[in-house]
Design a protein around this motif. Structure first.
Motif, PDB file in Angstrom:
ATOM      1  N   THR A 514       0.849  -1.188   0.000  1.00  0.00           N
ATOM      2  CA  THR A 514       0.000   0.000   0.000  1.00  0.00           C
ATOM      3  C   THR A 514       0.886   1.240   0.000  1.00  0.00           C
ATOM      4  O   THR A 514       1.691   1.426   0.909  1.00  0.00           O
ATOM      5  N   PRO A 515       0.753   2.062  -1.045  1.00  0.00           N
ATOM      6  CA  PRO A 515       1.568   3.276  -1.107  1.00  0.00           C
ATOM      7  C   PRO A 515       0.842   4.460  -0.489  1.00  0.00           C
ATOM      8  O   PRO A 515      -0.385   4.561  -0.562  1.00  0.00           O
ATOM      9  N   PHE A 516       1.615   5.355   0.115  1.00  0.00           N
ATOM     10  CA  PHE A 516       1.043   6.584   0.681  1.00  0.00           C
ATOM     11  C   PHE A 516       1.827   7.782   0.172  1.00  0.00           C
ATOM     12  O   PHE A 516       3.050   7.804   0.249  1.00  0.00           O
ATOM     13  N   LEU A 517       1.105   8.759  -0.331  1.00  0.00           N
ATOM     14  CA  LEU A 517       1.710  10.026  -0.744  1.00  0.00           C
ATOM     15  C   LEU A 517       0.784  11.156  -0.292  1.00  0.00           C
ATOM     16  O   LEU A 517      -0.391  10.931   0.000  1.00  0.00           O
ATOM     17  N   GLY A 518       1.319  12.376  -0.264  1.00  0.00           N
ATOM     18  CA  GLY A 518       0.462  13.532  -0.072  1.00  0.00           C
ATOM     19  C   GLY A 518       0.091  13.846   1.362  1.00  0.00           C
ATOM     20  O   GLY A 518      -1.009  14.319   1.628  1.00  0.00           O
ATOM     21  N   ASP A 519       1.012  13.596   2.298  1.00  0.00           N
ATOM     22  CA  ASP A 519       0.778  13.958   3.698  1.00  0.00           C
ATOM     23  C   ASP A 519       2.138  14.280   4.301  1.00  0.00           C
ATOM     24  O   ASP A 519       3.014  13.417   4.358  1.00  0.00           O
ATOM     25  N   THR A 520       2.293  15.519   4.741  1.00  0.00           N
ATOM     26  CA  THR A 520       3.620  15.958   5.190  1.00  0.00           C
ATOM     27  C   THR A 520       4.058  15.322   6.503  1.00  0.00           C
ATOM     28  O   THR A 520       5.176  15.576   6.953  1.00  0.00           O
ATOM     29  N   ASN A 521       3.219  14.508   7.121  1.00  0.00           N
ATOM     30  CA  ASN A 521       3.704  13.769   8.285  1.00  0.00           C
ATOM     31  C   ASN A 521       4.539  12.567   7.867  1.00  0.00           C
ATOM     32  O   ASN A 521       5.183  11.938   8.703  1.00  0.00           O
ATOM     33  N   ASP A 522       4.518  12.248   6.576  1.00  0.00           N
ATOM     34  CA  ASP A 522       5.399  11.213   6.053  1.00  0.00           C
ATOM     35  C   ASP A 522       6.719  11.858   5.624  1.00  0.00           C
ATOM     36  O   ASP A 522       6.816  13.076   5.558  1.00  0.00           O
ATOM     37  N   PRO A 523       7.714  11.018   5.309  1.00  0.00           N
ATOM     38  CA  PRO A 523       9.053  11.583   5.048  1.00  0.00           C
ATOM     39  C   PRO A 523       9.092  12.566   3.881  1.00  0.00           C
ATOM     40  O   PRO A 523       8.274  12.507   2.967  1.00  0.00           O
ATOM     41  N   ILE A 524      10.081  13.404   3.956  1.00  0.00           N
ATOM     42  CA  ILE A 524      10.216  14.532   3.030  1.00  0.00           C
ATOM     43  C   ILE A 524      10.322  14.076   1.566  1.00  0.00           C
ATOM     44  O   ILE A 524      10.899  13.033   1.269  1.00  0.00           O
ATOM     45  N   GLY A 525       9.722  14.870   0.693  1.00  0.00           N
ATOM     46  CA  GLY A 525       9.790  14.590  -0.741  1.00  0.00           C
ATOM     47  C   GLY A 525       9.853  15.890  -1.506  1.00  0.00           C
ATOM     48  O   GLY A 525       9.724  16.974  -0.937  1.00  0.00           O
ATOM     49  N   PRO A 526      10.016  15.778  -2.809  1.00  0.00           N
ATOM     50  CA  PRO A 526      10.237  16.974  -3.624  1.00  0.00           C
ATOM     51  C   PRO A 526       8.938  17.670  -4.016  1.00  0.00           C
ATOM     52  O   PRO A 526       7.861  17.088  -3.940  1.00  0.00           O
ATOM     53  N   ALA A 527       9.066  18.904  -4.486  1.00  0.00           N
ATOM     54  CA  ALA A 527       7.988  19.540  -5.224  1.00  0.00           C
ATOM     55  C   ALA A 527       7.939  18.891  -6.594  1.00  0.00           C
ATOM     56  O   ALA A 527       8.954  18.427  -7.094  1.00  0.00           O
ATOM     57  N   SER A 528       6.747  18.831  -7.188  1.00  0.00           N
ATOM     58  CA  SER A 528       6.638  18.220  -8.512  1.00  0.00           C
ATOM     59  C   SER A 528       6.862  19.268  -9.577  1.00  0.00           C
ATOM     60  O   SER A 528       5.919  19.903 -10.051  1.00  0.00           O
ATOM     61  N   GLY A 529       8.109  19.463  -9.933  1.00  0.00           N
ATOM     62  CA  GLY A 529       8.436  20.426 -10.976  1.00  0.00           C
ATOM     63  C   GLY A 529       9.662  19.973 -11.730  1.00  0.00           C
ATOM     64  O   GLY A 529      10.526  19.295 -11.170  1.00  0.00           O
ATOM     65  N   GLY A 530       9.720  20.309 -13.000  1.00  0.00           N
ATOM     66  CA  GLY A 530      10.899  19.992 -13.805  1.00  0.00           C
ATOM     67  C   GLY A 530      11.089  18.514 -14.048  1.00  0.00           C
ATOM     68  O   GLY A 530      12.196  18.058 -14.308  1.00  0.00           O
ATOM     69  N   SER A 531      10.016  17.757 -13.945  1.00  0.00           N
ATOM     70  CA  SER A 531      10.080  16.296 -14.165  1.00  0.00           C
ATOM     71  C   SER A 531      10.983  15.612 -13.146  1.00  0.00           C
ATOM     72  O   SER A 531      11.758  14.717 -13.469  1.00  0.00           O
ATOM     73  N   THR A 532      10.903  16.043 -11.904  1.00  0.00           N
ATOM     74  CA  THR A 532      11.828  15.526 -10.896  1.00  0.00           C
ATOM     75  C   THR A 532      11.210  14.560  -9.891  1.00  0.00           C
ATOM     76  O   THR A 532      11.929  13.931  -9.128  1.00  0.00           O
ATOM     77  N   THR A 533       9.887  14.456  -9.853  1.00  0.00           N
ATOM     78  CA  THR A 533       9.261  13.687  -8.774  1.00  0.00           C
ATOM     79  C   THR A 533       9.696  12.222  -8.791  1.00  0.00           C
ATOM     80  O   THR A 533      10.229  11.707  -7.803  1.00  0.00           O
ATOM     81  N   ALA A 534       9.452  11.559  -9.908  1.00  0.00           N
ATOM     82  CA  ALA A 534       9.805  10.137  -9.978  1.00  0.00           C
ATOM     83  C   ALA A 534      11.301   9.912  -9.804  1.00  0.00           C
ATOM     84  O   ALA A 534      11.712   9.079  -8.990  1.00  0.00           O
ATOM     85  N   PRO A 535      12.157  10.655 -10.529  1.00  0.00           N
ATOM     86  CA  PRO A 535      13.593  10.390 -10.361  1.00  0.00           C
ATOM     87  C   PRO A 535      14.132  10.760  -8.984  1.00  0.00           C
ATOM     88  O   PRO A 535      15.189  10.296  -8.603  1.00  0.00           O
ATOM     89  N   THR A 536      13.406  11.574  -8.233  1.00  0.00           N
ATOM     90  CA  THR A 536      13.872  11.887  -6.882  1.00  0.00           C
ATOM     91  C   THR A 536      13.382  10.851  -5.875  1.00  0.00           C
ATOM     92  O   THR A 536      14.136  10.381  -5.028  1.00  0.00           O
ATOM     93  N   ILE A 537      12.110  10.471  -5.991  1.00  0.00           N
ATOM     94  CA  ILE A 537      11.540   9.576  -4.968  1.00  0.00           C
ATOM     95  C   ILE A 537      11.907   8.106  -5.193  1.00  0.00           C
ATOM     96  O   ILE A 537      12.209   7.376  -4.246  1.00  0.00           O
ATOM     97  N   MET A 538      11.848   7.668  -6.452  1.00  0.00           N
ATOM     98  CA  MET A 538      11.912   6.217  -6.677  1.00  0.00           C
ATOM     99  C   MET A 538      13.206   5.533  -6.226  1.00  0.00           C
ATOM    100  O   MET A 538      13.155   4.446  -5.664  1.00  0.00           O
ATOM    101  N   PRO A 539      14.375   6.162  -6.436  1.00  0.00           N
ATOM    102  CA  PRO A 539      15.584   5.506  -5.915  1.00  0.00           C
ATOM    103  C   PRO A 539      15.550   5.356  -4.388  1.00  0.00           C
ATOM    104  O   PRO A 539      16.004   4.340  -3.851  1.00  0.00           O
ATOM    105  N   ALA A 540      14.980   6.357  -3.701  1.00  0.00           N
ATOM    106  CA  ALA A 540      14.876   6.254  -2.240  1.00  0.00           C
ATOM    107  C   ALA A 540      13.883   5.161  -1.856  1.00  0.00           C
ATOM    108  O   ALA A 540      14.072   4.447  -0.866  1.00  0.00           O
ATOM    109  N   ALA A 541      12.832   5.019  -2.660  1.00  0.00           N
ATOM    110  CA  ALA A 541      11.833   3.978  -2.389  1.00  0.00           C
ATOM    111  C   ALA A 541      12.467   2.601  -2.541  1.00  0.00           C
ATOM    112  O   ALA A 541      12.251   1.697  -1.725  1.00  0.00           O
ATOM    113  N   ARG A 542      13.268   2.479  -3.576  1.00  0.00           N
ATOM    114  CA  ARG A 542      13.894   1.175  -3.796  1.00  0.00           C
ATOM    115  C   ARG A 542      14.883   0.882  -2.653  1.00  0.00           C
ATOM    116  O   ARG A 542      14.943  -0.245  -2.154  1.00  0.00           O
TER     117      ARG A 542
END
Ligand code: FES
Ligand code: FES
Lengths: 764, 208
Positions: A514-542
Motif C-alpha cells: 500500500t503506497p502513501f503520498l500527499g501527507d507531510t507527516n510522512d518523510p520529506i519529498g520533492p515539489a513536482s516540478g521539472g520532471s523531478t518527482t519520480a527520479p527523486t523519490i523512486m531511488p529512495a523507495a527502492r
C-alpha cells in the motif's frame, strides 16, 4: 567522486568528458554495470552507496516494474471517492472568496462592506491585500460566509470606488514610448541585449553560409486552466497547530508557508494533498487563496475553504508567457548550421520568467542571443510544463524548416545531420519508418483546398532529480507492506510506481503493497516540478524496500543459520541461494519478526558520476489544412520519447498522450485575449477560452524508447516536460509542409492561417 | 488624481492608444459604467429570495429528502449539503461537463439545474454507478485503459460515457468524441477515454 556529490551535468555529446568521469568513478573501485540503449550499451563503473541495492541495468528483467499497471487509485477516481482539497466538507466549515477589482490598474479609494455584512450567513467582509491594483481581477478584499452562495452574494454586495489609472496590459502597450510603468522602480522592458562579440562572430560565420533565413515567430499567453482551482481548505487548531488540505504540487513547500503565515512551528502543520486536480507548474506555492484561508481560519476559529473562482483562475492562477522571437539562421549547402541569432521578448505580466528558451538541440555554430522581458498589467506568469521551451521549440523548428527548404534538403535530414544525441539519433530513424515519412510530399505541392502535410520536431529535457527525498518502508508481521513519502501525486501515477518499485524489490505482488503520498507527516519529498518527482523519490523507495527486505532476510537467516546475503526475495518467497531446498513464503518470514514491524528509511543519494543527464524525444505530426476556412486538423501524431527506465508503461504513455493533447491545444487554440482599452481578459472562462476537446484529437501513438540512463539505482526520468516541448513545433512543421510556407504565430487559429495565406498571395 | 471618470478619460487619451474617436467614446462609457456601478463584477447567484423548501427525489436509488433554498443548484445540494463530492464543480455554468449526472437516465449539467427541479426525479451520480463493488463497464474500462490523470474531470466523463453507452452499445471513435464533446479534460485524457470506451463496450457485451 562519491555518490553523495551533487550532480554535475555531463555533456553527452562529449565522449572524452564522459570517459574521464567514468574512469574517476571506477578508479575508486566501483563495480561495472551496463547502461545505455539497444545498440549502445556501455559498461560503467559505479560505486554503489552503502545501504543501496545495485542499480537496475540494461537487460535486467522485472516482475512488477515495466508491466502495464492500472493506477492504484483508479477506482477511487472513477467512483468519485477520491477527495480533493475542493471536496473537503469539515464540521463548522466556512467559505471564503476574494473581492476583486475589474480595472487593470487602479487605486482602491473607498470600500463599503456594510451591505455585504447584512447578508444572512456572512461572517467577514473586509479589506485584504494591496489597494494598489496592478492587473484586472486582482483582489483587495475578502468575504467569508456560512455557505458558498452567501459568499458570492456578499462579494457582489461590496461597493467600491476606484481611481482608474492608465495601464499597459498588453505587451505592445507596455512597449509604447509613453507607456505607464508597470513597476515604478524599473522600465517595462528589461533583459540582456546581444553581446557585440557574439554578433560579430555570428556575422562572420553567416558570410560563409550559402543561405541565411530569417523570420519572427510569435506565441500568445496561455493559462493553465487547471480543472481544480488553486486553493485550500484550512483548519487552524488552537493554540498552535494547523491542517491544510491543499491543491498543491509542493506539500512541503506549502507546509513552510502555512507555518510562516500562521506563525506556528512547521512541525505543527500538516499539509494534505491525497488528490489534486491539475497544476502543470502553477501550484508550487500556498498561493494567495491558501494564505487567506489560513489567516481567516485562525481569526474565526473555524475551518475555511477558499478556492479561486473560474475567471480568477485565468487572471491569478498563472500562465505561460508570450514570446516574440526574431531569428536568423545561416546554413551551408551540405546542411551544416553555422550561425544563429535570436532576439527573444515576452511578457509574464507583473511576474517574471517570460520569454522563450530555444532548446539547444542542434549544433548551430556561432550563436548570438538576446533575451528580454516586458512587464505588463496582467496576471503573473507561472511555470507551465517545460517552461519557456514549447515557445522556443516552435520558433527554432520553424526556422530549421525554412533553412532546409533554402538548401533543398529534407527537414528530417537536416536535423539528423546537426543532432548527435545518441538517443534521438535512433529515434529519427525509427520514427521516420514508423510514421511513413517517405510519403511526405514536397512543401505546398498538394492540389485542392485541403492540403496535407507532415512535420517533425525534437525534444530534450534534463533528466533531473537528485537528493531531497526519503521513503519509509514498513513490513508488518502479517506480511503487508507500506511505502510512504509525503510528496504529492499530481495525477501522473506516482503513487502507483512507488508501490511497484517496492513490490519489485521485495519480490511480492503489487497487491500486497500500500503506497502513501500527499501527507507531510510522512518523510520529506520533492515539489513536482521539472520532471523531478519520480527520479527523486523512486531511488529512495527502492533503497527503503531493499533495507526493509534485508532486515527480513536477517531474521530468516537466523533461523536457517546462514548469512542474510545467502538469501534473496522473489516470487513471494524468501529463498536460499545456495540451498535451493530451503524456501519460505514472504508471510511466513514476516511472522518470524520479533516485533510488530520492520521500518526502514531509505535516503535519496546523489546521482552516479556516470550519469549523462539528458532525455531525448522526436515527434512527428500530420495535418490537414483547409485553405478555404483556415482550420487545421491534426490527423496523426507519433511521439518517440525517452524517460529512462519505464516503471509503468500504461501511465507513462498517458502522460505523453497528455502532452500531445495539450500541445495540440497550444498550437491551435489557446490564447488569453486582453481588451486593449480595459485591460481585462475577455475570455476568462471555459467557453471562450478554447482548449482542445475530444473532437480535435489526432490518431496518436507513443513509443517509449528503452534507455537505462545510469543515473541511480532505478534510472527513471520524469515525463512532465520532455514530451511537452516539441508538440506545437511538430504541428507547425506539418502546416508549413502543407501550405508551402510557415504560419509564424501560435495559436494557428483560422484567422492567422488565412492571413498567412493572404500575405503569401499578395507577396507573389 | 481626483474625479475618477475624468481621470479615466484623460489618462486613456493621454496614452494615445485610441486612434479613433468612436473607439474612445465606447471605451469611456465602459469605464463610466464600471465607475457608476461602484462594485466589483462578481459571479451573480440569484439569491435574493430567502427561505428553504423541502424536496424529495431519488438519489442513487435512495429516497432522499432535503431542504433547499430556491436558488440552490443540484450541484450545490450534492456537494455542499449531502457531502457527495464525487460530482465536481469547475466552471459552474455549463461549459465543462465536470458536474454531469444522470436525471432520469439522461445527462444533465447539475450546475445548471436547480435542486428544486430534481423534485420527484431519479438522480444518479458517479457514486451510484457501480453496483456494490462491481464497477460499471465504463468505470472498468477507464481503470484498465488509464483514462484519467488528475481525475478531476473523470466523474463527469464517466457519467457522459455511461449515458452514451446506454444509447449506443458500440460507439465509434467519432460517436464517442461527439458523446463527450461537452466534457473538458485539461490533463489530456481523451485518447485514453476512446480506448476505455472500446473496452467498456466489449465488457458490456459480456466480452473479456
Ligand atoms: S461545472 Fe457544470 S458544466 Fe462546468
Ligand atoms: S484528468 Fe485531469 S482534467 Fe481530466
Amino acid at each position: 567522486m562519491n555518490a553523495d556529490d551533487p550532480v554535475i551535468p555531463v555533456d553527452p555529446q562529449d565522449p572524452a568528458q564522459r570517459r574521464r568521469r567514468n574512469q574517476q568513478d571506477g578508479a575508486r573501485g566501483g563495480k561495472p554495470f551496463k547502461f545505455g540503449q539497444k545498440g549502445d550499451v556501455r559498461e560503467v563503473a559505479v560505486n554503489v552507496p552503502p545501504d543501496e541495492p545495485p542499480p537496475w541495468q540494461f537487460g535486467d528483467t522485472h516482475a512488477v516494474v515495466g508491466q502495464r499497471t492500472p493506477r492504484v487509485d483508479a477506482v477511487a477516481k472513477v467512483t468519485g471517492k477520491a477527495r480533493y482539497a475542493y471536496d473537503m466538507n469539515l464540521p463548522g466549515m466556512v467559505w471564503a472568496a476574494f473581492v476583486r477589482c475589474p480595472h487593470a490598474r487602479a487605486k482602491v479609494t473607498a470600500v463599503d462592506y456594510s451591505e455585504a455584512m447584512k447578508i444572512p450567513g456572512v461572517l467577514v467582509a473586509k479589506d485584504y491585500g494591496s489597494k494598489d491594483i496592478r492587473y484586472a481581477l486582482q483582489h483587495f478584499g475578502v468575504v467569508a460566509a456560512e455557505t458558498h452562495a452567501a459568499c458570492l452574494e456578499a462579494v457582489r454586495a461590496v461597493k467600491a470606488t476606484f481611481e482608474v489609472l492608465p495601464h499597459a496590459a498588453r505587451m505592445d502597450q507596455a512597449l509604447a514610448p509613453d507607456a505607464p510603468r508597470v513597476h515604478s522602480e524599473r522600465p517595462n522592458k528589461t533583459g540582456d541585449d546581444f553581446r557585440p562579440e557574439a554578433v560579430a562572430a555570428f556575422e562572420k560565420a553567416a558570410q560563409g553560409c550559402d543561405a541565411v533565413v530569417t523570420g519572427t515567430a510569435t506565441t500568445e499567453v496561455q493559462t493553465h486552466m487547471c480543472l481544480e482551482p488553486h486553493g485550500v481548505t484550512a483548519r487552524f487548531e488552537a493554540p498552535d497547530r494547523a491542517t491544510v488540505w491543499a491543491s498543491t504540487q509542493a506539500t512541503f513547500g506549502a507546509r513552510g508557508e502555512v507555518a510562516r503565515v500562521l506563525k506556528v512551528p512547521e512541525a505543527n502543520v500538516t499539509v494534505i494533498a491525497h488528490y489534486m486536480g491539475g497544476g502543470f507548474g502553477s501550484k508550487f506555492s500556498l498561493g494567495v487563496a491558501g494564505a487567506a484561508a489560513c489567516t481567516l481560519s485562525k481569526e474565526l476559529g473555524r475551518p475555511v475553504k477558499l478556492m479561486l473562482e473560474r475567471r480568477a483562475e485565468h487572471a491569478q492562477g498563472g500562465n505561460r508567457p508570450s514570446s516574440v522571437q526574431e531569428m536568423s539562421l545561416g546554413v551551408k549547402k551540405d546542411g551544416t548550421l553555422a550561425a544563429y541569432k535570436v532576439s527573444k521578448t515576452g511578457t509574464g505580466g507583473i511576474g517574471g520568467g517570460a520569454g522563450a528558451a530555444n532548446p539547444m538541440i542542434y549544433d548551430f555554430g556561432e550563436v548570438a542571443e538576446a533575451d528580454f522581458e516586458v512587464a505588463t498589467n496582467a496576471g503573473a506568469a507561472a511555470a507551465m510544463r517545460a517552461p519557456r521551451h514549447p515557445q522556443g521549440s516552435f520558433a527554432l523548428e520553424t526556422i530549421m524548416n525554412l533553412a532546409a527548404e533554402a538548401i533543398g534538403m529534407d527537414p528530417l535530414e537536416l536535423r539528423r545531420k546537426n543532432d548527435k544525441h545518441p538517443i534521438r539519433a535512433r529515434q529519427y530513424v525509427e520514427g521516420a519508418k514508423r510514421f511513413g515519412w517517405d510519403k511526405r510530399t514536397a512543401s505546398g505541392s498538394g492540389k485542392g483546398p485541403i492540403k496535407k502535410g507532415m512535420g517533425v520536431a525534437s525534444s530534450l529535457w534534463y533528466a533531473l532529480g537528485g537528493r531531497g527525498a526519503q521513503v519509509l518502508c514498513r513490513i508488518r508481521k502479517d506480511g503487508s507492506v507500506e511505502i510512504r513519502n509525503g510528496a504529492q501525486d499530481i495525477g501522473v501515477g506516482t503513487k502507483t510506481i512507488l508501490a511497484m518499485v517496492a513490490a519489485e524489490e521485495l519480490g511480492i505482488p503489487l497487491s500486497r503493497v500500500t503506497p502513501f503520498l500527499g501527507d507531510t507527516n510522512d518523510p520529506i519529498g520533492p515539489a513536482s516540478g521539472g520532471s523531478t518527482t519520480a527520479p527523486t523519490i523512486m531511488p529512495a523507495a527502492r533503497t527503503a524496500a531493499f533495507m526493509a527486505g534485508r532486515s527480513l532476510r536477517e531474521i530468516v537467516a537466523k533461523t536457517w543459520d546462514c548469512g542474510a546475503d545467502d538469501l534473496a526475495l522473489g516470487g513471494g518467497k524468501v529463498i536460499h541461494l545456495k540451498d535451493r531446498s530451503k524456501s519460505m513464503t514472504f508471510e511466513k518470514a514476516c511472522a518470524l519478526m520479533p516485533g510488530d514491524e520492520i521500518a526502514e528509511l531509505g535516503k535519496r543519494t546523489g546521482n552516479y558520476a556516470a550519469y549523462e543527464g539528458q532525455t531525448g524525444g522526436v515527434h512527428f505530426a500530420e495535418v490537414e489544412v483547409d485553405t478555404e476556412d483556415g482550420t487545421i486538423a491534426v490527423t496523426r501524431y507519433l511521439a518517440l520519447q525517452d524517460a529512462g527506465t519505464i516503471l509503468n508503461p500504461l501511465t507513462a504513455e498517458s502522460q505523453v498522450n497528455g502532452a500531445i493533447v495539450q500541445g495540440v491545444s497550444y498550437a491551435l487554440f489557446e490564447e488569453r485575449i486582453l481588451d486593449r482599452q480595459l485591460g481585462q481578459q475577455v475570455n476568462a472562462d471555459m467557453e471562450m477560452y478554447k482548449i482542445a476537446g475530444p473532437k480535435d484529437m489526432p490518431r496518436a501513438e507513443v513509443i517509449l524508447t528503452e534507455v537505462v540512463n545510469g543515473a541511480n539505482n532505478v534510472g527513471v526520468a520524469g515525463l512532465g516536460e520532455g514530451p511537452s516541448v516539441p508538440v506545437a513545433a511538430a504541428i507547425a512543421g506539418a502546416v508549413h509542409n502543407a501550405l508551402g510556407f510557415p504560419v509564424w504565430s501560435l495559436p494557428m487559429t483560422p484567422d492567422r492561417v488565412l492571413a498567412a495565406i493572404a500575405g503569401k498571395e499578395k507577396g507573389k | 488624481m481626483g474625479g475618477h471618470a475624468d481621470e479615466g478619460k484623460g489618462s486613456v487619451s493621454r496614452r494615445g492608444f485610441l486612434k479613433s474617436a468612436g473607439v474612445a467614446a465606447a471605451a469611456t462609457s465602459l469605464i463610466d459604467d464600471a465607475k457608476k456601478a461602484m462594485e466589483p463584477v462578481g459571479p451573480a447567484p440569484a439569491a435574493a429570495v430567502r427561505g428553504e423548501t423541502e424536496i424529495r427525489f431519488k438519489l442513487n436509488g435512495k429516497e432522499t429528502v432535503a431542504k433547499v433554498p430556491p436558488s440552490m443548484t443540484l450541484l450545490e445540494l450534492l456537494r455542499e449539503r449531502l457531502d457527495m463530492t464525487g460530482t465536481k464543480q469547475v466552471c459552474d455554468r455549463g461549459a465543462c461537463g465536470a458536474c454531469t449526472v444522470h436525471l432520469d437516465g439522461r445527462t444533465v449539467n447539475s450546475c445548471l439545474l436547480l435542486a428544486m427541479d430534481a423534485t420527484g426525479r431519479d438522480v444518479t451520480t458517479v457514486e451510484g454507478l457501480a453496483v456494490g463493488d462491481r464497477l460499471h463497464p465504463v468505470q472498468q474500462g477507464f481503470v484498465e485503459e488509464d483514462a484519467m490523470q488528475c481525475g478531476f474531470c473523470t466523474p463527469g466523463m464517466v457519467m457522459s460515457c455511461a449515458a452514451l453507452l446506454a444509447k449506443n452499445p458500440a460507439p465509434t471513435r467519432a460517436e464517442c468524441a461527439e458523446g463527450i464533446s461537452g466534457n473538458i479534460c485539461r490533463c489530456g485524457t481523451y485518447l485514453n477515454i476512446f480506448r476505455a470506451m472500446d473496452r467498456a463496450s466489449a465488457l458490456a457485451k459480456g466480452g473479456k
